[in-house]
Design a protein around this motif. Structure first.
Motif, mmCIF file in Angstrom:
data_model
loop_
_atom_site.group_PDB
_atom_site.id
_atom_site.type_symbol
_atom_site.label_atom_id
_atom_site.label_comp_id
_atom_site.label_asym_id
_atom_site.label_seq_id
_atom_site.Cartn_x
_atom_site.Cartn_y
_atom_site.Cartn_z
ATOM 1 N N LEU A 3 17.798 -72.432 -33.523
ATOM 2 C CA LEU A 3 17.127 -72.297 -32.232
ATOM 3 C C LEU A 3 17.230 -73.587 -31.443
ATOM 4 O O LEU A 3 17.463 -73.584 -30.228
ATOM 5 N N TRP A 7 19.017 -73.936 -27.891
ATOM 6 C CA TRP A 7 18.253 -74.441 -26.751
ATOM 7 C C TRP A 7 18.999 -75.587 -26.087
ATOM 8 O O TRP A 7 19.123 -75.646 -24.863
ATOM 9 N N MET A 356 11.115 -73.749 -23.529
ATOM 10 C CA MET A 356 12.032 -72.608 -23.506
ATOM 11 C C MET A 356 12.198 -72.061 -22.092
ATOM 12 O O MET A 356 13.318 -71.748 -21.663
ATOM 13 N N PHE A 401 15.933 -63.306 -22.828
ATOM 14 C CA PHE A 401 15.594 -64.611 -22.294
ATOM 15 C C PHE A 401 14.308 -64.597 -21.465
ATOM 16 O O PHE A 401 13.482 -65.497 -21.576
ATOM 17 N N THR A 437 13.263 -62.285 -26.917
ATOM 18 C CA THR A 437 13.527 -62.914 -28.201
ATOM 19 C C THR A 437 13.228 -64.409 -28.222
ATOM 20 O O THR A 437 12.514 -64.900 -29.103
ATOM 21 N N PHE A 438 13.775 -65.150 -27.270
ATOM 22 C CA PHE A 438 13.644 -66.608 -27.309
ATOM 23 C C PHE A 438 12.215 -67.057 -27.024
ATOM 24 O O PHE A 438 11.719 -68.010 -27.617
ATOM 25 N N TYR A 439 11.546 -66.353 -26.135
ATOM 26 C CA TYR A 439 10.137 -66.662 -25.857
ATOM 27 C C TYR A 439 9.278 -66.384 -27.089
ATOM 28 O O TYR A 439 8.440 -67.189 -27.470
ATOM 29 N N ALA A 442 9.821 -68.971 -29.793
ATOM 30 C CA ALA A 442 9.184 -70.241 -29.429
ATOM 31 C C ALA A 442 7.665 -70.170 -29.620
ATOM 32 O O ALA A 442 7.054 -71.102 -30.143
ATOM 33 N N LEU A 457 16.817 -65.886 -35.686
ATOM 34 C CA LEU A 457 17.391 -65.748 -34.346
ATOM 35 C C LEU A 457 18.594 -64.814 -34.348
ATOM 36 O O LEU A 457 18.683 -63.898 -33.519
#
Length: 479
Positions: A3, A7, A356, A401, A437-439, A442, A457
Motif C-alpha cells: 500500500l 501510494w 490517501m 479510489f 478499496t484504498f480509503y 487506509a 490490497l
C-alpha cells in the motif's frame, strides 16, 4: 509495504505529470492543483483584450458581467472569457476534484468530523452490547460458522459480534453504522494478532469480505435514480444483490484457498445455503410487490432495522442493568465511555484518510486518470465491447479510489445517457457492488497501526475486478 509503495507511485507519478504538463505548456497554471475546488472552471490562458477574436471582444464589451461563454451547447467543456484588470482570463473545463489544500480541509470537516460523530454514537452502543452480555451471546450463536471462516479466532470472541454487525449494516446499506462496527472488529482482531505490525489472516479475510460490499437494499442508489426520474428506481436492486453476492463468494474462495480453509465443512455449507435461500426468498417477495410497494419497502427496511438495533441495545441493557452495576458503571456512563473511544479512533485515523485522499486528488487533477480511463475505454471499444458498457467504465475505475468521484460519474452517466439506459443502470451497479478499496484499507488498517497489509490490497482489487465483470454480465442479461 504494498500500500505504501502504491501510494508513493500515485503521488510521485501525478506530481511528475503535473510538472511536465506545466513546462510543456499543456497547463497554464498549477494553482488549481493546490487551491482549486471541485467543479471550478480551469484557467487555460490569459491574454490582452486585443489578442482575442473581434467578435468575442465585442461580446465582452457589451456584456454587463464583462464575460462571454463560447459554444455552451456544442462542446462538452465551455470556454469562458472573463475581462478583468485589463486582461482576459480564458477558462475551459471544470476541475475533477478538490486541490491539495481544500482536500485537507474537506477530509476533516466533511469526512472525519461526521465520521467521528457516527463512531461516537455506534461505539457507545457497542459498549452497551459488550457490558450487557449481548455481544457475547451473539458470538456464541455464530461461533460454529465463524470458526470455519476465521479458524484462528477463539470461540465466542467479541470480534465475531462486531464483524456480524458490520456485515449486517453493509447488507442493509447502513454505511454510517457499518464503519464503526468494522473498526471495532479490526481493533478486537488486533488484540489477538501475534504480529502487531502485520495483518493477520482473520483481518485479511474480514477486509476482503467487506470489500465485496454485499448489499441487500441499495438505498442510496435507489434514491439517486429516483432523483434522476428513473421509471423504476429500484430495478437495479436485484442485479446489485447478485453482483455483490458473487463478489463476496469470490472473496471468500480466493482468501480461503490462500488460508487453507475447509470449504466442505457441513456447517459452512449449511450456513451458506441458508443465506442464499433467505436472499432468494426476499427477492421473490420484493418482486411480487407493485412499484409503490417496492419503493416503500426499500425506503423503510434499512431505517427500521437500524431503529431496531438501537431499540434492542437499549432495552437489553435496561434488562441487564445488574451487569452494569457489577462493572461499577451505569448504562449511560458505559455509553459515554464507548463514545469517547469512538472519538479517539476518529482522531487516530484522520492522518491516514487525509494522506490517501490527497494522493487521489493529485491523481485525478493531474489528468492521469482521464488518460488511463480513455485508454481503457478505447481498447475495450476496439475489442468489440458495446459503447454502452465503455461509457460506464469510469465509474468502475474510480470506485476503488473515491466514492464521491465515482458517484459524480454515476450521476453524470444517468443525466447524459438516461437513468433507464444500460449505461445509467450499469453505472449504478458498479457504484453499489464494490468498495472504496484504498480509503477502506487506509481507515481500517490505520486504526490499528498495521504497516504490512500482506496480500490484502491485491486481493481486494481482484475482488473489485470480479465485481465489475460480473456487473457487466448481469446488467447485459437483465437489461
Amino acid at each position: 509495504m504494498v500500500l505504501s509503495r502504491f501510494w508513493l507511485a500515485i503521488f510521485i507519478s501525478s506530481l511528475a505529470f503535473i510538472v511536465i504538463s506545466f513546462f510543456t505548456g499543456n497547463n497554464y497554471s498549477v494553482d488549481y492543483v493546490l487551491n482549486g475546488k471541485k467543479d471550478d472552471p480551469i484557467l487555460i490562458s490569459e491574454k490582452y483584450l486585443n489578442e482575442i477574436p473581434k467578435f468575442i471582444q465585442d461580446s465582452i464589451q457589451k456584456s454587463e458581467a464583462k464575460s462571454y461563454v463560447l459554444n455552451r451547447d456544442t462542446l462538452n467543456a465551455d470556454t469562458t472569457y472573463v475581462y478583468k484588470n485589463q486582461t482576459v482570463k480564458i477558462y475551459s473545463g471544470i476541475q475533477k476534484t478538490d486541490g491539495l489544500l481544500p482536500t485537507c480541509k474537506s477530509s476533516l470537516f466533511d469526512l472525519i468530523l461526521p465520521l467521528m460523530a457516527y463512531l461516537a454514537f455506534f461505539c457507545g452502543l457497542m459498549e452497551l452490547l459488550i457490558v450487557s452480555g449481548a455481544a457475547e451471546k451473539l458470538a456464541k450463536v455464530l461461533s460454529p460458522v465463524f470458526a470455519k471462516i476465521f479458524p484462528s479466532v477463539p470461540k465466542n470472541h467479541e470480534s465475531i459480534s462486531y464483524m456480524t454487525l458490520n456485515f449486517a449494516a453493509n447488507f442493509l446499506g447502513l454505511d454510517s453504522a457499518a464503519t464503526p462496527f468494522g473498526l471495532k472488529a479490526m481493533q478486537s482482531l488486533q488484540e489477538i494478532n501475534p504480529d502487531k505490525d502485520k495483518a493477520s489472516d482473520p483481518q485479511i479475510m474480514f477486509m476482503c469480505l467487506h470489500a465485496a460490499g454485499l448489499t441487500l437494499i441499495p438505498t442510496s442508489i435507489i434514491g439517486y435514480r429516483a432523483a434522476e426520474n428513473a421509471a423504476n428506481p429500484a430495478d437495479v436492486m436485484l442485479p446489485c444483490i447478485i453482483t455483490s453476492f458473487l463478489g463476496t463468494i469470490a472473496a471468500l474462495i480466493i482468501v480461503g484457498i490462500r488460508q487453507k480453509i475447509n470449504f466442505l465443512s457441513a456447517t459452512l455449507l449449511v450456513s451458506l445455503m441458508t443465506v442464499i435461500a433467505a436472499i432468494v426468498g426476499l427477492l421473490f417477495y420484493v418482486n411480487a410487490l407493485d412499484l409503490v410497494g417496492k419503493n416503500f419497502f426499500t425506503a423503510n427496511l434499512s431505517g427500521l432495522m437500524l431503529v431496531g438495533i438501537v431499540a434492542f441495545t437499549l432495552i437489553f441493557s435496561l434488562i441487564k442493568e445488574k451487569k452494569f452495576v457489577e462493572n461499577k458503571t451505569t448504562v449511560f456512563d458505559a455509553f459515554v465511555s464507548g463514545a469517547n473511544n469512538g472519538l479517539q479512533t476518529g482522531v487516530k485515523i484522520f492522518p491516514y484518510v487525509m494522506g490517501m485522499l490527497v494522493a487521489i486528488s493529485f491523481f485525478r487533477n493531474s489528468g492521469l486518470f482521464e488518460i488511463m480511463s480513455n485508454g481503457i475505454a478505447f481498447t475495450f471499444s476496439h475489442l468489440g465491447v458495446a459503447k454502452e458498457i465503455t461509457d460506464s467504465l469510469p465509474v468502475a475505475m474510480l470506485r476503488p479510489f473515491s466514492s464521491g468521484g465515482s458517484r459524480g460519474f454515476m450521476i453524470d452517466a444517468m443525466r447524459s445517457f438516461g437513468p433507464d439506459s444500460l449505461t445509467g443502470r450499469l453505472s449504478c451497479i458498479f457504484q453499489c457492488s464494490a468498495e472504496t478499496t484504498f480509503y477502506v484499507i487506509a481507515v481500517y488498517f490505520g486504526s490499528v497501526n498495521i504497516k504490512n497489509t500482506r496480500y490484502t490490497l491485491g486481493t481486494m482489487i481482484l475482488v473489485d475486478l470480479i465485481c465489475v465483470i460480473t456487473a457487466i454480465f448481469v446488467a447485459s442479461w437483465f437489461f
